[in-house]
Write a protein that holds these residues in place. Structure first.
Motif, PDB file in Angstrom:
ATOM      1  N   GLN A 183       0.820  -1.200   0.000  1.00 32.98           N
ATOM      2  CA  GLN A 183       0.000   0.000   0.000  1.00 32.98           C
ATOM      3  C   GLN A 183       0.861   1.259   0.000  1.00 32.98           C
ATOM      4  N   TYR A 201       0.742   4.281  -2.694  1.00 26.18           N
ATOM      5  CA  TYR A 201       0.513   5.678  -2.344  1.00 26.18           C
ATOM      6  C   TYR A 201       1.603   6.607  -2.886  1.00 26.18           C
ATOM      7  N   ASP A 241      -4.846   7.833   5.059  1.00 24.85           N
ATOM      8  CA  ASP A 241      -4.707   6.431   4.656  1.00 24.85           C
ATOM      9  C   ASP A 241      -3.536   5.750   5.367  1.00 24.85           C
TER      10      ASP A 241
END
Length: 252
Positions: free
Chosen positions: A130, A134, A220
């Motif tokens: 992740q 990002y 996030d």
């Protein structure tokens, strides 16, 4: 909650939001577990094997995802590049502490792979994936926002591991480099450690669109790391640690 849109923006807005999220992150149940003196200090670090995939991958994130030395004229990216050279080698300290803590147990290669890619560590693996999603090819402002958020989570986590490591050190007379004070001194909570450079970063003007992208990635990152803490806590509770002492770690 992400702050509402405003007419004028700077990177200071992002840093302020990170401080808010950092205060929330500090209340995670894992940290309560780590402060529980009724639990042995070794057990309070019992999540250590669980986090190996991310800790070992973090050096690669710094080298191959965060760092971009083709952007020679971008001041933010240059600051990121400098930071990556400070952060890309901490896994050596992690391996050393695994040995000192007694987690360097004989295991077949297949069993090791099964553990690293097993159900106990799925969120740990997602951290690397992740964070790459990002930040790879992201605008340096967004990348810096993500890195500052990561640094904030690390500062909280290692402030707690340091207390536990100090308890262990008083018992074992062993120094713990990764989980102890040595690592905490370099995990200041900020990617940029020079006050003047930090002020320059904070004053960088942002478009409202860029501000929102940066705030979204911060949100996030904190959500992802909070889920990771929960996985670490579950692992530590479900895997009792044998209270043994390891010989000196000269092999790393």
């Amino acid at each position: 909650m992400i702050p509402p849109t405003i007419e004028f923006a700077s990177f200071q807005d992002v840093l302020d939001f990170i401080e808010t999220k950092k205060a929330e992150f500090a209340q995670a149940p894992l940290f309560q577990f780590m402060q529980d003196s009724s639990i042995s200090p070794l057990q309070r670090l019992g999540f250590s094997p669980c986090i190996a995939h991310f800790i070992m991958s973090f050096g690669d994130l710094n080298k191959y995802v965060f760092r971009d030395e083709t952007s020679n004229f971008d001041l933010v990216q240059n600051a990121i590049n400098e930071h990556t050279y400070e952060d890309d080698h901490h896994w050596h300290w992690f391996l050393r502490d695994l040995q000192v803590l007694g987690f360097d147990r004989p295991k077949s290669f297949v069993d090791t792979l099964r553990f690293l890619w097993g159900n106990d560590t799925c969120i740990t693996r997602q951290l690397s994936y992740q964070l790459s999603a990002y930040t790879l090819n992201a605008d340096p402002i967004v990348k810096m926002a993500a890195i500052e958020a990561i640094e904030a989570t690390g500062n909280i986590l290692f402030s707690h591991t340091t207390r536990v490591a100090q308890e262990l050190q008083s018992i074992t007379q062993q120094e713990y480099i990764y989980f102890g004070k040595f690592h905490l001194t370099v995990e200041t909570g900020h990617a940029i450690r020079d006050d003047n450079s930090e002020l320059k970063l904070a004053s960088i003007p942002l478009s409202l669109e860029m501000r929102q992208l940066a705030l979204d990635v911060v949100n996030d990152v904190f959500d992802l790391f909070t889920a990771w803490l929960n996985e670490m806590l579950i692992y530590a509770k479900l895997h009792p640690v044998q209270n043994w002492l390891s010989p000196t770690p000269d092999r790393v």
